[in-house]
Design a protein around this motif. Structure first.
Motif, PDB file in Angstrom:
ATOM      1  N   ASP A   1     115.556  -4.294   6.824  1.00 56.42           N
ATOM      2  CA  ASP A   1     115.347  -5.657   6.345  1.00 56.42           C
ATOM      3  C   ASP A   1     114.625  -6.524   7.375  1.00 56.42           C
ATOM      4  O   ASP A   1     113.807  -7.369   7.015  1.00 56.42           O
ATOM      5  CB  ASP A   1     116.677  -6.300   5.964  1.00 56.42           C
ATOM      6  N   ASP A   2     114.913  -6.319   8.646  1.00 57.40           N
ATOM      7  CA  ASP A   2     114.229  -7.112   9.680  1.00 57.40           C
ATOM      8  C   ASP A   2     112.731  -6.829   9.709  1.00 57.40           C
ATOM      9  O   ASP A   2     111.938  -7.711  10.029  1.00 57.40           O
ATOM     10  CB  ASP A   2     114.848  -6.876  11.054  1.00 57.40           C
ATOM     11  N   SER A   3     112.332  -5.618   9.356  1.00 56.93           N
ATOM     12  CA  SER A   3     110.900  -5.300   9.273  1.00 56.93           C
ATOM     13  C   SER A   3     110.235  -6.096   8.155  1.00 56.93           C
ATOM     14  O   SER A   3     109.117  -6.578   8.309  1.00 56.93           O
ATOM     15  CB  SER A   3     110.689  -3.808   9.021  1.00 56.93           C
ATOM     16  N   PHE A   4     110.939  -6.226   7.033  1.00 54.88           N
ATOM     17  CA  PHE A   4     110.416  -7.049   5.935  1.00 54.88           C
ATOM     18  C   PHE A   4     110.259  -8.493   6.393  1.00 54.88           C
ATOM     19  O   PHE A   4     109.228  -9.125   6.167  1.00 54.88           O
ATOM     20  CB  PHE A   4     111.364  -7.016   4.724  1.00 54.88           C
TER      21      PHE A   4
ATOM     22  N   VAL B   1     106.635 -10.553   6.681  1.00 52.60           N
ATOM     23  CA  VAL B   1     106.379 -11.761   5.902  1.00 52.60           C
ATOM     24  C   VAL B   1     106.102 -12.942   6.833  1.00 52.60           C
ATOM     25  O   VAL B   1     105.170 -13.715   6.618  1.00 52.60           O
ATOM     26  CB  VAL B   1     107.559 -12.064   4.954  1.00 52.60           C
ATOM     27  N   ARG B   2     106.876 -13.082   7.871  1.00 56.40           N
ATOM     28  CA  ARG B   2     106.741 -14.232   8.778  1.00 56.40           C
ATOM     29  C   ARG B   2     105.542 -14.123   9.719  1.00 56.40           C
ATOM     30  O   ARG B   2     104.904 -15.121  10.044  1.00 56.40           O
ATOM     31  CB  ARG B   2     108.016 -14.407   9.604  1.00 56.40           C
TER      32      ARG B   2
ATOM     33  N   ASP C   1     115.397 -18.474   1.871  1.00 53.54           N
ATOM     34  CA  ASP C   1     116.177 -18.070   0.702  1.00 53.54           C
ATOM     35  C   ASP C   1     115.364 -17.188  -0.238  1.00 53.54           C
ATOM     36  O   ASP C   1     115.869 -16.180  -0.752  1.00 53.54           O
ATOM     37  CB  ASP C   1     116.690 -19.293  -0.064  1.00 53.54           C
ATOM     38  N   GLN C   2     114.103 -17.535  -0.456  1.00 55.02           N
ATOM     39  CA  GLN C   2     113.247 -16.722  -1.323  1.00 55.02           C
ATOM     40  C   GLN C   2     113.030 -15.340  -0.717  1.00 55.02           C
ATOM     41  O   GLN C   2     113.070 -14.322  -1.424  1.00 55.02           O
ATOM     42  CB  GLN C   2     111.897 -17.410  -1.542  1.00 55.02           C
ATOM     43  N   LEU C   3     112.801 -15.296   0.578  1.00 55.32           N
ATOM     44  CA  LEU C   3     112.587 -14.022   1.258  1.00 55.32           C
ATOM     45  C   LEU C   3     113.819 -13.131   1.122  1.00 55.32           C
ATOM     46  O   LEU C   3     113.701 -11.934   0.839  1.00 55.32           O
ATOM     47  CB  LEU C   3     112.235 -14.256   2.727  1.00 55.32           C
TER      48      LEU C   3
END
Length: 66
Positions: free
Chosen positions: A16-19, A23-24, A46-48
């Motif tokens: 999840d941290d890779s996602f 994104v960021r 929240d959307q992420l």
């Protein structure tokens, strides 16, 4: 890039941290030949989290390994 429902993104391969980081911060091309992924500025935390939750639920439904 590849679909997040591709085996390239199995939970054990990209956590999840890779996602969140992709994104960021954006991500350099490494599993695809379409160029770099830009950072997504307009998505809220929240959307992420909802996107990650959806992808993980679909991976589980499809039988992806952890």
């Amino acid at each position: 890039g590849p679909s997040h429902l591709s085996v390239v993104y199995e939970p054990g391969h990209h956590g999840d941290d890779s996602f969140r980081s992709a994104v960021r911060n954006g991500a350099q091309q490494h599993h695809w030949q379409f160029g770099d992924m830009p950072a997504i500025a307009d998505i809220t935390d929240d959307q992420l989290e909802l996107v990650i939750e959806f992808v993980r639920a679909e991976q589980e439904r499809l039988g992806f390994d952890d």
